[in-house]
Design a protein around this motif. Structure first.
Motif, PDB file in Angstrom:
ATOM      1  N   ARG A 153      -5.556  -1.960   1.702  1.00 17.33           N
ATOM      2  CA  ARG A 153      -4.279  -1.545   1.902  1.00 17.33           C
ATOM      3  C   ARG A 153      -3.348  -2.187   1.241  1.00 17.33           C
ATOM      4  O   ARG A 153      -2.090  -1.798   0.886  1.00 17.33           O
ATOM      5  CB  ARG A 153      -4.084  -1.452   3.340  1.00 17.33           C
ATOM      6  N   SER A 154      -3.303  -3.519   1.320  1.00 17.15           N
ATOM      7  CA  SER A 154      -2.464  -4.511   0.567  1.00 17.15           C
ATOM      8  C   SER A 154      -2.352  -4.291  -0.774  1.00 17.15           C
ATOM      9  O   SER A 154      -1.452  -4.170  -1.420  1.00 17.15           O
ATOM     10  CB  SER A 154      -2.361  -5.989   1.020  1.00 17.15           C
ATOM     11  N   ILE A 155      -3.299  -4.204  -1.466  1.00 13.30           N
ATOM     12  CA  ILE A 155      -3.390  -3.724  -2.836  1.00 13.30           C
ATOM     13  C   ILE A 155      -2.875  -2.365  -3.169  1.00 13.30           C
ATOM     14  O   ILE A 155      -2.147  -2.390  -4.188  1.00 13.30           O
ATOM     15  CB  ILE A 155      -5.157  -4.013  -3.417  1.00 13.30           C
ATOM     16  N   HIS A 156      -3.132  -1.455  -2.321  1.00 15.83           N
ATOM     17  CA  HIS A 156      -2.659  -0.161  -2.500  1.00 15.83           C
ATOM     18  C   HIS A 156      -1.104  -0.292  -2.603  1.00 15.83           C
ATOM     19  O   HIS A 156      -0.342   0.461  -3.186  1.00 15.83           O
ATOM     20  CB  HIS A 156      -3.299   0.865  -1.465  1.00 15.83           C
ATOM     21  N   GLN A 157      -0.430  -0.999  -1.564  1.00 17.57           N
ATOM     22  CA  GLN A 157       0.861  -1.262  -1.510  1.00 17.57           C
ATOM     23  C   GLN A 157       1.481  -1.729  -2.783  1.00 17.57           C
ATOM     24  O   GLN A 157       2.512  -1.219  -3.205  1.00 17.57           O
ATOM     25  CB  GLN A 157       1.461  -1.808  -0.210  1.00 17.57           C
ATOM     26  N   VAL A 158       1.026  -2.943  -3.277  1.00 19.57           N
ATOM     27  CA  VAL A 158       1.362  -3.505  -4.452  1.00 19.57           C
ATOM     28  C   VAL A 158       1.179  -2.531  -5.695  1.00 19.57           C
ATOM     29  O   VAL A 158       2.309  -2.437  -6.316  1.00 19.57           O
ATOM     30  CB  VAL A 158       0.454  -4.819  -4.825  1.00 19.57           C
ATOM     31  N   LEU A 159       0.032  -1.782  -5.857  1.00 17.45           N
ATOM     32  CA  LEU A 159       0.189  -0.895  -6.768  1.00 17.45           C
ATOM     33  C   LEU A 159       1.145   0.182  -7.027  1.00 17.45           C
ATOM     34  O   LEU A 159       1.714   0.353  -7.756  1.00 17.45           O
ATOM     35  CB  LEU A 159      -1.255  -0.282  -6.899  1.00 17.45           C
ATOM     36  N   ASN A 160       1.131   0.710  -5.616  1.00 20.21           N
ATOM     37  CA  ASN A 160       2.516   1.689  -5.648  1.00 20.21           C
ATOM     38  C   ASN A 160       3.671   1.134  -5.812  1.00 20.21           C
ATOM     39  O   ASN A 160       4.652   1.898  -6.562  1.00 20.21           O
ATOM     40  CB  ASN A 160       2.489   2.162  -3.951  1.00 20.21           C
ATOM     41  N   THR A 161       4.023  -0.167  -5.559  1.00 16.10           N
ATOM     42  CA  THR A 161       5.254  -0.716  -5.756  1.00 16.10           C
ATOM     43  C   THR A 161       5.386  -0.787  -7.382  1.00 16.10           C
ATOM     44  O   THR A 161       6.312  -0.446  -8.106  1.00 16.10           O
ATOM     45  CB  THR A 161       5.406  -2.153  -5.209  1.00 16.10           C
ATOM     46  N   PHE A 162       4.457  -1.111  -7.905  1.00 21.22           N
ATOM     47  CA  PHE A 162       4.204  -1.295  -9.497  1.00 21.22           C
ATOM     48  C   PHE A 162       4.753   0.095 -10.155  1.00 21.22           C
ATOM     49  O   PHE A 162       5.396   0.204 -11.006  1.00 21.22           O
ATOM     50  CB  PHE A 162       2.848  -1.640 -10.036  1.00 21.22           C
ATOM     51  N   VAL A 163       3.982   1.273  -9.308  1.00 20.44           N
ATOM     52  CA  VAL A 163       3.960   2.545 -10.099  1.00 20.44           C
ATOM     53  C   VAL A 163       5.591   2.771  -9.843  1.00 20.44           C
ATOM     54  O   VAL A 163       5.865   3.508 -10.823  1.00 20.44           O
ATOM     55  CB  VAL A 163       3.028   3.212  -9.439  1.00 20.44           C
ATOM     56  N   MET A 164       6.031   2.601  -8.671  1.00 24.07           N
ATOM     57  CA  MET A 164       7.448   3.162  -8.378  1.00 24.07           C
ATOM     58  C   MET A 164       8.432   2.386  -9.368  1.00 24.07           C
ATOM     59  O   MET A 164       9.231   3.227  -9.962  1.00 24.07           O
ATOM     60  CB  MET A 164       7.752   2.925  -6.841  1.00 24.07           C
ATOM     61  N   ARG A 165       8.327   1.218  -9.452  1.00 21.75           N
ATOM     62  CA  ARG A 165       8.952   0.405 -10.496  1.00 21.75           C
ATOM     63  C   ARG A 165       8.951   0.985 -11.815  1.00 21.75           C
ATOM     64  O   ARG A 165       9.938   0.882 -12.554  1.00 21.75           O
ATOM     65  CB  ARG A 165       8.888  -1.335 -10.336  1.00 21.75           C
ATOM     66  N   ARG A 185     -15.929  -7.278   9.071  1.00 29.91           N
ATOM     67  CA  ARG A 185     -15.873  -7.378   7.691  1.00 29.91           C
ATOM     68  C   ARG A 185     -15.174  -6.259   6.949  1.00 29.91           C
ATOM     69  O   ARG A 185     -14.341  -6.286   6.234  1.00 29.91           O
ATOM     70  CB  ARG A 185     -17.019  -7.844   6.900  1.00 29.91           C
ATOM     71  N   LEU A 186     -15.752  -4.979   7.297  1.00 29.87           N
ATOM     72  CA  LEU A 186     -15.488  -3.782   6.715  1.00 29.87           C
ATOM     73  C   LEU A 186     -13.878  -3.693   6.923  1.00 29.87           C
ATOM     74  O   LEU A 186     -12.942  -3.250   6.356  1.00 29.87           O
ATOM     75  CB  LEU A 186     -16.017  -2.627   7.422  1.00 29.87           C
ATOM     76  N   ASP A 187     -13.255  -4.252   8.382  1.00 30.61           N
ATOM     77  CA  ASP A 187     -11.791  -4.053   8.834  1.00 30.61           C
ATOM     78  C   ASP A 187     -11.032  -4.968   7.928  1.00 30.61           C
ATOM     79  O   ASP A 187      -9.790  -4.697   7.353  1.00 30.61           O
ATOM     80  CB  ASP A 187     -11.828  -4.228  10.316  1.00 30.61           C
ATOM     81  N   GLN A 188     -11.646  -6.314   7.636  1.00 36.28           N
ATOM     82  CA  GLN A 188     -11.036  -7.159   6.708  1.00 36.28           C
ATOM     83  C   GLN A 188     -10.610  -6.587   5.343  1.00 36.28           C
ATOM     84  O   GLN A 188      -9.736  -6.594   4.696  1.00 36.28           O
ATOM     85  CB  GLN A 188     -11.749  -8.582   6.680  1.00 36.28           C
ATOM     86  N   ILE A 189     -11.756  -6.026   4.794  1.00 39.42           N
ATOM     87  CA  ILE A 189     -11.761  -5.407   3.479  1.00 39.42           C
ATOM     88  C   ILE A 189     -10.779  -4.348   3.384  1.00 39.42           C
ATOM     89  O   ILE A 189     -10.014  -4.285   2.523  1.00 39.42           O
ATOM     90  CB  ILE A 189     -13.153  -4.914   3.183  1.00 39.42           C
ATOM     91  N   SER A 190     -10.642  -3.296   4.534  1.00 37.53           N
ATOM     92  CA  SER A 190      -9.755  -2.232   4.597  1.00 37.53           C
ATOM     93  C   SER A 190      -8.291  -3.025   4.387  1.00 37.53           C
ATOM     94  O   SER A 190      -7.567  -2.436   3.924  1.00 37.53           O
ATOM     95  CB  SER A 190     -10.267  -1.501   5.753  1.00 37.53           C
ATOM     96  N   GLU A 191      -8.131  -3.918   5.190  1.00 37.49           N
ATOM     97  CA  GLU A 191      -6.971  -4.443   5.402  1.00 37.49           C
ATOM     98  C   GLU A 191      -6.336  -5.000   3.723  1.00 37.49           C
ATOM     99  O   GLU A 191      -5.141  -4.697   3.415  1.00 37.49           O
ATOM    100  CB  GLU A 191      -6.712  -5.482   6.214  1.00 37.49           C
ATOM    101  N   ARG A 192      -7.424  -5.473   3.209  1.00 39.46           N
ATOM    102  CA  ARG A 192      -6.976  -5.917   1.938  1.00 39.46           C
ATOM    103  C   ARG A 192      -6.717  -4.900   0.941  1.00 39.46           C
ATOM    104  O   ARG A 192      -5.821  -4.884  -0.027  1.00 39.46           O
ATOM    105  CB  ARG A 192      -7.968  -6.954   1.117  1.00 39.46           C
TER     106      ARG A 192
END
Length: 69
Positions: free
Chosen positions: A49-61, A40-47
Motif C-alpha cells: 500500500r505504501s509503495i502504491h501511494q508513492v507510485l501514485n504520487t509520482f504519476v500525479m506529479r 507476515r502477509l498483513d505486513q507485506i500488504s501494508e508495504r
C-alpha cells in the motif's frame, strides 16, 4: 485484518496447552503457523500500500509536470 490477528493471538495464548490431546496440540501448532503467515502477509500488504501511494504520487506529479510544458 490487524484487529482480527490481534484477537486471534490473544485467544491462542489463553489456551492451556498442558491439557490438550496430541491432536489438539498439532491443531494449535498449525493455527499458530497460519497466524504467523497471516501476520507476515498483513505486513507485506501494508508495504505494498505504501509503495502504491508513492507510485501514485509520482504519476500525479508527472502528469502535472507534463501538463505545464
Amino acid at each position: 485484518m490487524a484487529d482480527t490477528i490481534a484477537e486471534t493471538v490473544d485467544l491462542l495464548y489463553t489456551i492451556d496447552q498442558e491439557h490438550l490431546t496430541p491432536d489438539q496440540q498439532i491443531a494449535l501448532g498449525a493455527a499458530m503457523a497460519a497466524l504467523a503467515q497471516a501476520e507476515r502477509l498483513d505486513q507485506i500488504s501494508e508495504r505494498l500500500r505504501s509503495i502504491h501511494q508513492v507510485l501514485n504520487t509520482f504519476v500525479m506529479r508527472a502528469g502535472v509536470d507534463s501538463g505545464r510544458c
